[in-house]
Design an enzyme around this catalytic site. Structure first.
Site, PDB file in Angstrom:
ATOM      1  N   ARG A 156      49.857  38.910  26.671  1.00  0.00           N
ATOM      2  CA  ARG A 156      49.505  39.214  28.060  1.00  0.00           C
ATOM      3  C   ARG A 156      48.608  40.440  28.173  1.00  0.00           C
ATOM      4  NH1 ARG A 156      52.956  36.702  31.707  1.00  0.00           N
ATOM      5  NH2 ARG A 156      52.832  38.375  33.213  1.00  0.00           N
ATOM      6  N   GLU A 203      29.932  30.751  29.488  1.00  0.00           N
ATOM      7  CA  GLU A 203      31.176  30.787  28.723  1.00  0.00           C
ATOM      8  C   GLU A 203      30.902  31.154  27.248  1.00  0.00           C
ATOM      9  OE1 GLU A 203      34.137  31.013  29.481  1.00  0.00           O
ATOM     10  OE2 GLU A 203      35.320  30.374  27.752  1.00  0.00           O
ATOM     11  N   LYS A 218      32.763  34.362  25.654  1.00  0.00           N
ATOM     12  CA  LYS A 218      33.606  34.241  24.457  1.00  0.00           C
ATOM     13  C   LYS A 218      33.172  35.273  23.417  1.00  0.00           C
ATOM     14  CE  LYS A 218      36.038  32.512  25.553  1.00  0.00           C
ATOM     15  NZ  LYS A 218      37.018  32.475  26.398  1.00  0.00           N
ATOM     16  N   HIS A 238      11.328  37.214  34.053  1.00  0.00           N
ATOM     17  CA  HIS A 238      11.250  38.085  35.222  1.00  0.00           C
ATOM     18  C   HIS A 238      11.960  39.411  35.001  1.00  0.00           C
ATOM     19  CE1 HIS A 238       9.237  34.975  37.445  1.00  0.00           C
ATOM     20  NE2 HIS A 238      10.187  34.117  37.091  1.00  0.00           N
ATOM     21  N   GLU A 291      33.728  39.130  24.678  1.00  0.00           N
ATOM     22  CA  GLU A 291      35.094  39.619  24.894  1.00  0.00           C
ATOM     23  C   GLU A 291      35.843  39.846  23.594  1.00  0.00           C
ATOM     24  OE1 GLU A 291      37.550  37.023  27.342  1.00  0.00           O
ATOM     25  OE2 GLU A 291      36.911  35.256  26.265  1.00  0.00           O
ATOM     26  N   LYS A 351      45.746  38.763  29.343  1.00  0.00           N
ATOM     27  CA  LYS A 351      45.637  37.306  29.503  1.00  0.00           C
ATOM     28  C   LYS A 351      45.900  36.898  30.951  1.00  0.00           C
ATOM     29  CE  LYS A 351      45.963  32.999  27.614  1.00  0.00           C
ATOM     30  NZ  LYS A 351      44.529  32.701  27.553  1.00  0.00           N
ATOM     31  N   CYS A 390      51.159  43.318  31.484  1.00  0.00           N
ATOM     32  CA  CYS A 390      52.546  43.790  31.486  1.00  0.00           C
ATOM     33  C   CYS A 390      53.475  42.611  31.219  1.00  0.00           C
ATOM     34  CB  CYS A 390      52.958  44.474  32.771  1.00  0.00           C
ATOM     35  SG  CYS A 390      52.029  45.948  33.130  1.00  0.00           S
ATOM     36  N   TRP A 431      50.271  47.450  30.540  1.00  0.00           N
ATOM     37  CA  TRP A 431      48.800  47.462  30.554  1.00  0.00           C
ATOM     38  C   TRP A 431      48.429  48.485  31.625  1.00  0.00           C
ATOM     39  CZ3 TRP A 431      44.643  46.258  33.844  1.00  0.00           C
ATOM     40  CH2 TRP A 431      43.425  46.004  33.213  1.00  0.00           C
ATOM     41  N   ASN A 475      56.447  44.777  36.448  1.00  0.00           N
ATOM     42  CA  ASN A 475      55.129  44.162  36.313  1.00  0.00           C
ATOM     43  C   ASN A 475      54.571  43.993  37.722  1.00  0.00           C
ATOM     44  OD1 ASN A 475      52.882  42.605  35.813  1.00  0.00           O
ATOM     45  ND2 ASN A 475      54.020  40.736  35.387  1.00  0.00           N
ATOM     46  N   GLY A 476      53.369  44.522  37.955  1.00  0.00           N
ATOM     47  CA  GLY A 476      52.757  44.412  39.275  1.00  0.00           C
ATOM     48  C   GLY A 476      52.255  45.773  39.725  1.00  0.00           C
TER      49      GLY A 476
HETATM   50  C1  G6P Z   1      41.592  37.001  32.269  1.00  0.00           C
HETATM   51  C2  G6P Z   1      41.526  36.336  30.909  1.00  0.00           C
HETATM   52  C3  G6P Z   1      40.482  35.227  30.917  1.00  0.00           C
HETATM   53  C4  G6P Z   1      40.764  34.243  32.033  1.00  0.00           C
HETATM   54  C5  G6P Z   1      40.872  34.953  33.388  1.00  0.00           C
HETATM   55  C6  G6P Z   1      41.420  34.030  34.453  1.00  0.00           C
HETATM   56  O1  G6P Z   1      40.455  37.738  32.518  1.00  0.00           O
HETATM   57  O2  G6P Z   1      41.226  37.282  29.912  1.00  0.00           O
HETATM   58  O3  G6P Z   1      40.502  34.536  29.677  1.00  0.00           O
HETATM   59  O4  G6P Z   1      39.751  33.295  32.078  1.00  0.00           O
HETATM   60  O5  G6P Z   1      41.783  36.044  33.305  1.00  0.00           O
HETATM   61  O6  G6P Z   1      42.751  33.718  34.146  1.00  0.00           O
HETATM   62  P1  G6P Z   1      43.480  32.437  34.664  1.00  0.00           P
HETATM   63  O7  G6P Z   1      44.883  32.539  34.129  1.00  0.00           O
HETATM   64  O8  G6P Z   1      43.456  32.515  36.163  1.00  0.00           O
HETATM   65  O9  G6P Z   1      42.752  31.247  34.161  1.00  0.00           O
END
Ligand code: G6P
Length: 601
Positions: A27, A476, A480, A499, A483, A596, A2, A73, A97-98
């Site tokens: 965002r 990671e 990547k 296993h 996602e 984000k 949001c 969102w 937002n929230g």
């Molecule tokens: C979301 C984003 C990720 C990020 C995570 C933590 O899931 O899509 O890319 O790593 O939040 O966000 P932060 O702002 O706490 O690093």
């Protein structure tokens, strides 16, 4: 998650608010809307899906000089025009937002008072409450103050009232909100990119703050409605950090900035001497145990840091995702430092974990990118990463900057705990100097990773394997890829594969195996061979050149000290994921369903 923007000033408001929304797109959102004053009435226009759909309904030339906008969102109720913000009841219109946690109770109470609701959202109770209390109060500020005390949860609010065509009101609790003054008018926004075109000066609201924003004035009030003065902050980065600068995607641009991000982050805390580390990290000496708590990619840096700090500094580290940590029993004490890692500094779970630790009297350190964010402000200590504004939802440069800070922390703790001796320290210093060039070389080598990406883009699932630190790197690499490309991908400890998971390997299943740990490379190679024997298409990433050819593709990375190696390990995997997503026509900067900054639980 949001985005909110509000503008009041001398210019036409709709184009300004629309472009503000566009800069908050990162965002994450699935519907959007704008409300504005016209002929003493409030008009609301909303649309489902991308902003471009909303644009088609807007007239940028409308003679309005006050507007608020929102990207939503979906949480409570599907992404639809009805559920999109702004929401209006009676004289009030709000963007939010929230999450209002007690919205069901409030809704029932309001229903009994005769209110009906159009949407499924938690937000709609806010304008209804405002409308209800305003009937008695007849004063907008007093009404907002009263309503703020009825709401439980997180809320950054932009509020307009039909009785005041000359002001936007703001209220903040838990979710981020900034206020800004510019030559052509004043703003409220969720984040700095929304205002950067007009000004780089802004004020951060604190929890409980209210604000009244007119064309010429900004007045901030505390919970007792006393006016308060707040420091004006200056965003020092380039305006261009929020623009694509000719790159096709923000993600690619941000990958390309990583040599600079490394330099900027290192340069802020380390000048080539141990004294600089002592000055910036000396407080770490007070702790015997470390808990690292974070979400998503930030959590992955914590898993890497656990391996490094335990190995090179002999300190026990426990790493956990914040959404678990906040509710579990934590065995911490006064010798424990809780480190919260976050790009945004606003992630709800990370913030809750921080508050829990603080509440229990445990010291906290924030490793955060966004200046003045909640996690940064509420922690006892704060180290800023210097990634600049990161727009792409899938983090790259912020992740790298977090790893960089952990490298410095490991180096410092390793040295004072006498695990890293002077010679080794000096060789790390030398590697640090080489890093920007090595990072740039990897980025310039993109075509090699793109060629590999072309060979795996059509696969339905892709495995990442590694042992120890390389398993942490795999986490990671796998995130990547999945996602942004939507290809199912799992990271597995190489030795654990047999296993169960190995049953999923069939002819041509890609297995990306990372092997940067010299002590474990032979073990990992044995595990790779087990997958190869079952037909896997093996991509081997390492600086260790193998004697026999058990792989299909080799990603050769430069060798540096292990506390820096993870930085060089991830870059080819970022570029690989990027190209796979591009081949599959995915929305790279704004992957479906993701946000984000995740400001809800
Ligand atoms: C979301 C984003 C990720 C990020 C995570 C933590 O899931 O899509 O890319 O790593 O939040 O966000 P932060 O702002 O706490 O690093």
């Amino acid at each position: 998650m949001c985005g909110i923007i509000g503008y009041i000033g001398a210019s036409k408001a709709i184009p300004i608010v629309y472009s503000g929304l566009a800069s908050l797109e990162y965002r994450g959102y699935d519907s959007a809307g704008i409300a504005y004053f016209l002929n003493d009435d409030i008009k609301v226009i909303k649309e489902k899906g991308k902003l471009i759909n909303l644009k088609e309904k807007l007239n940028f030339d409308t003679d309005t000089f006050l507007a608020i906008g929102h990207t939503r969102w979906a949480t409570h109720g599907e992404a639809s025009i009805t559920n999109a913000h702004p929401h209006s009841v009676g004289k009030f219109t709000v963007v939010h937002n929230g999450i209002i946690e007690n919205y069901s109770t409030l809704k029932e109470e309001l229903k009994m008072r005769g209110y009906t609701f159009k949407s499924e959202t938690d937000t709609e109770v806010i304008p209804a409450l405002l409308d209800y209390y305003y009937k008695d109060e007849q004063d907008i500020l007093k009404t907002i103050n009263k309503v703020s005390k009825k709401l439980i949860g997180s809320f950054a609010l932009g509020i307009i009232c039909r009785d005041d065509a000359n002001a936007i009101y703001a209220l903040k609790n838990s979710s981020p909100l900034i206020i800004a003054k510019s030559k052509t008018g004043n703003f409220l926004a969720s984040d700095v990119p929304a205002i950067l075109k007009y000004t780089n000066k802004y004020i951060l609201l604190d929890d409980g703050d209210m604000a009244k924003i007119t064309k010429d004035t900004i007045t901030i009030y505390d919970t007792n409605l006393n006016t308060v003065n707040k420091e004006t902050l200056t965003f020092t980065g380039s305006k261009k950090t929020a623009e694509k600068n000719g790159y096709e995607h923000f993600m690619l641009k941000e990958i390309n900035e990583q040599d600079k991000v490394f330099k900027d982050t290192i340069g802020s805390y380390f000048d080539g001497t141990i004294n600089s580390l002592e000055k910036n990290f000396g407080f770490l000496k007070n702790f015997k145990k470390i808990n690292i708590v974070a979400c998503g990619s930030a959590y992955h840096t914590g898993v890497i840091a656990k391996h490094l700090i335990e190995e090179y500094a002999n300190i026990l580290v426990y790493t956990e995702v914040a959404s678990e940590y906040r509710y579990q029993k934590n065995f911490y004490d006064e010798d424990t430092l809780v480190i919260l890692v976050s790009q945004s500094g606003e992630t709800a779970d990370t913030l809750a974990a921080l508050r829990k630790a603080k509440n229990d009297g445990i010291k906290t350190l924030a490793i955060v990118n966004v200046l003045g964010s909640s996690v940064a402000r509420e922690s006892d200590y704060c180290i800023y990463t210097k990634a600049g504004i990161e727009v792409s939802v899938a983090t790259t440069k912020a992740y790298l900057s977090q790893l960089t800070v952990f490298s410095l922390i490991t180096m410092y703790l390793g040295y004072i705990n006498k695990v890293i001796k002077k010679d080794e320290l000096e060789s790390i210093f030398k590697d640090i100097k080489k890093m920007p060039k090595l990072i740039k070389e990897e980025i310039n080598n993109y075509q090699e990773y793109y060629n590999i990406a072309d060979k795996i883009s059509k696969n339905k699932q892709i495995f990442f394997i590694g042992r120890g630190l390389d398993y942490a790197n795999s986490l990671e690499g796998s995130l990547k890829l999945k996602e942004i490309s939507y290809i199912n991908s799992v990271a597995y400890q190489a030795g654990e594969l047999k296993h169960g998971t190995i049953s999923l390997i069939e002819a041509s299943t890609p297995v990306i195996a990372i092997a940067t740990n010299k002590d474990l490379v032979d073990k990992t190679i044995s595990n790779i061979k087990e997958t190869k024997a079952r037909g896997a298409f093996v991509i081997y990433e390492s600086f260790i050149e193998p004697v026999d050819k058990f792989y299909d593709e080799f990603i050769k990375i430069p060798e540096v000290h292990p506390i820096l190696e993870s930085i060089l390990t991830i870059i080819p995997l970022q570029l690989l994921a990027y190209k796979v997503a591009k081949n599959n026509n995915c929305d790279i900067d704004k992957p479906r369903n993701l946000a984000k900054s995740v400001t809800v639980e």
